[in-house]
Enzyme design. Structure first.
Site, short mmCIF file in Angstrom:
data_model
loop_
_atom_site.label_atom_id
_atom_site.label_comp_id
_atom_site.label_asym_id
_atom_site.label_seq_id
_atom_site.Cartn_x
_atom_site.Cartn_y
_atom_site.Cartn_z
N TYR A 12 0.82 -1.21 0.00
CA TYR A 12 0.00 0.00 0.00
C TYR A 12 0.85 1.26 0.00
O TYR A 12 1.94 1.27 0.55
CB TYR A 12 -0.92 0.01 1.22
CG TYR A 12 -1.90 -1.12 1.29
CD1 TYR A 12 -2.25 -1.86 0.17
CD2 TYR A 12 -2.49 -1.47 2.51
CE1 TYR A 12 -3.14 -2.91 0.25
CE2 TYR A 12 -3.39 -2.50 2.60
CZ TYR A 12 -3.72 -3.23 1.47
OH TYR A 12 -4.60 -4.26 1.56
N SER A 26 -13.35 -5.28 1.40
CA SER A 26 -14.32 -4.78 0.41
C SER A 26 -15.77 -5.07 0.79
O SER A 26 -16.55 -5.55 -0.03
CB SER A 26 -14.04 -5.35 -0.99
OG SER A 26 -12.86 -4.79 -1.52
N LEU A 65 -21.42 -0.79 -3.87
CA LEU A 65 -22.69 -1.01 -3.19
C LEU A 65 -23.33 0.27 -2.67
O LEU A 65 -24.47 0.25 -2.20
CB LEU A 65 -22.50 -2.01 -2.04
CG LEU A 65 -22.45 -3.47 -2.49
CD1 LEU A 65 -21.93 -4.38 -1.38
CD2 LEU A 65 -23.85 -3.94 -2.93
N THR A 66 -22.63 1.39 -2.77
CA THR A 66 -23.27 2.67 -2.46
C THR A 66 -24.22 3.09 -3.57
O THR A 66 -25.07 3.96 -3.38
CB THR A 66 -22.23 3.78 -2.27
OG1 THR A 66 -21.58 4.04 -3.53
CG2 THR A 66 -21.19 3.40 -1.22
N GLY A 67 -24.04 2.52 -4.75
CA GLY A 67 -24.83 2.91 -5.91
C GLY A 67 -24.23 4.03 -6.73
O GLY A 67 -24.77 4.41 -7.78
N LYS A 68 -23.07 4.56 -6.30
CA LYS A 68 -22.52 5.74 -6.97
C LYS A 68 -22.00 5.46 -8.37
O LYS A 68 -21.80 6.39 -9.16
CB LYS A 68 -21.42 6.37 -6.13
CG LYS A 68 -20.18 5.52 -5.91
CD LYS A 68 -19.22 6.24 -4.96
CE LYS A 68 -17.98 5.40 -4.65
NZ LYS A 68 -17.10 6.08 -3.66
N GLY A 109 -16.91 0.33 -3.00
CA GLY A 109 -17.79 1.49 -3.13
C GLY A 109 -18.96 1.28 -4.07
O GLY A 109 -19.88 2.11 -4.12
#
Length: 348
Positions: free
Chosen positions: A53, A236, A243-246, A241
């Site tokens: 990372y 995850s 599943l936020t719908g963004k 991200g």
């Protein structure tokens, strides 16, 4: 914030673990420190990082995340109150990880080299949980090929006994306390457990992806996690991200990870948008924040030791941490499973 035992170690870790892979690219040192402060204030004692990372992997930012955690530890103190997990990269061809640009392998010499680098950047003389980021052998990884497996490729592999041998030496030297796996298969876990009968350290955890649109861990690995006390450290939980719908219908909001780095292919597969839409609708009908519902579902699984969350702002982190106040009732679980039956694992 509840706690759960890490394997059979007697160590209690918070049910939520702070993932830090954004520190060093999407997040500055100051922002990383703020997230760590907030996590600690909410009862988190478990922090996950890796020599790889920050993400995406780059030569110029490799190790930046550990260095940011290290500067926070130096400023705040309290190392003994925390459980810190890091990882050594598996087999690969990124030339910046090892001297002379050699292929990365899970060999004794390379594991020692990786660990010493992590210890130096973190500013600590031991790591509580040292994980193998992915196997030395060649398997489908990170959603590649839908995680299908058809044959064993012709390739040399560092024997698991050899890898565990050096990890055992490092445990005896006090440089690591316990050993974990990541992105592993049921066969791989079984082989590591078998080696433990020969005096090698017993693995205590497995860090794999797990979320509402990828529940493949339940096929084979969940039973092993429960019966063998090798609990899942789920990464995850929000499907990067998605599943936020963004990202629905190809949307690419400014500043979002997929927009910045184009690394969301694992979640850009047929059927993904339909599944996400169904879960978003369920959350609305239940009067719940869809982020908190998705995260709470992962945390509620009996085979999960800790749920690794990540955010790029303290506002996002605050919302995610609120998931500990969400209860997945049997009725809600039935509704989630009904969607899963129709939209089963579209993003393995």
């Amino acid at each position: 914030m509840k706690s759960r035992e890490l394997g059979r170690t007697g160590i209690l870790v918070s049910e939520i673990c702070l993932g830090t892979m954004t520190f060093g690219q999407q997040n500055t040192e100051v922002e990383g420190h703020a997230q760590l402060d907030m996590a600690l204030a909410h009862g988190i004692n478990f922090i996950d990082t890796a020599e790889l990372y920050s993400i995406p992997p780059r030569a110029e930012t490799q190790g930046a995340t550990e260095a940011i955690i290290g500067s926070w530890l130096k400023a705040r103190g309290g190392r003994d109150r925390l459980i810190i997990a890091s990882k050594a990269v598996g087999r690969g061809n990124s030339p910046w990880f090892r001297p002379n640009g050699e292929e990365t392998r899970l060999s004794p010499g390379q594991i020692r080299y990786a660990l010493e680098g992590s210890l130096r950047r973190l500013g600590t003389d031991y790591i509580d949980l040292y994980q193998l980021h992915w196997p030395d052998r060649k398997i489908g990884l990170f959603g590649e090929g839908g995680n299908t497996f058809t044959t064993i490729p012709d390739a040399d592999e560092i024997p698991i006994a050899e890898t565990l041998g050096v990890l055992g030496d490092l445990v005896n030297e006090g440089k690591i306390r316990h050993v974990g796996l990541s992105n592993e298969t049921a066969w791989g876990v079984s082989q590591y457990l078998a080696e433990a009968k020969n005096g090698a350290p017993r693995v205590v955890s497995i860090q794999n992806a797990y979320n509402l649109i990828n529940r493949t861990f339940e096929i084979g690995l969940a039973e092993m996690a429960l019966r063998e006390s090798v609990g899942l450290l789920a990464y995850s939980p929000l499907a990067q991200g998605y599943l936020t719908g963004k990202y629905l219908n190809g949307a690419r909001p400014a500043g979002a990870r997929t927009t910045l780095f184009n690394r969301g292919q694992r979640y850009q597969k047929p059927g993904v948008d339909e599944a996400i839409t169904a879960y978003l609708q369920l959350a609305r009908e239940e009067g719940m924040d869809p982020v908190q519902m998705a995260v709470a579902f992962v945390t509620s699984r009996p085979f999960v030791t800790s749920n690794i969350i990540g955010a790029t702002s303290t506002e996002q982190l605050e919302t995610i941490l609120g998931s500990v106040n969400v209860t997945i009732t049997p009725e809600l679980e039935d509704r989630i499973n009904a969607i899963h039956q129709v939209h089963s694992n579209p993003a393995p």
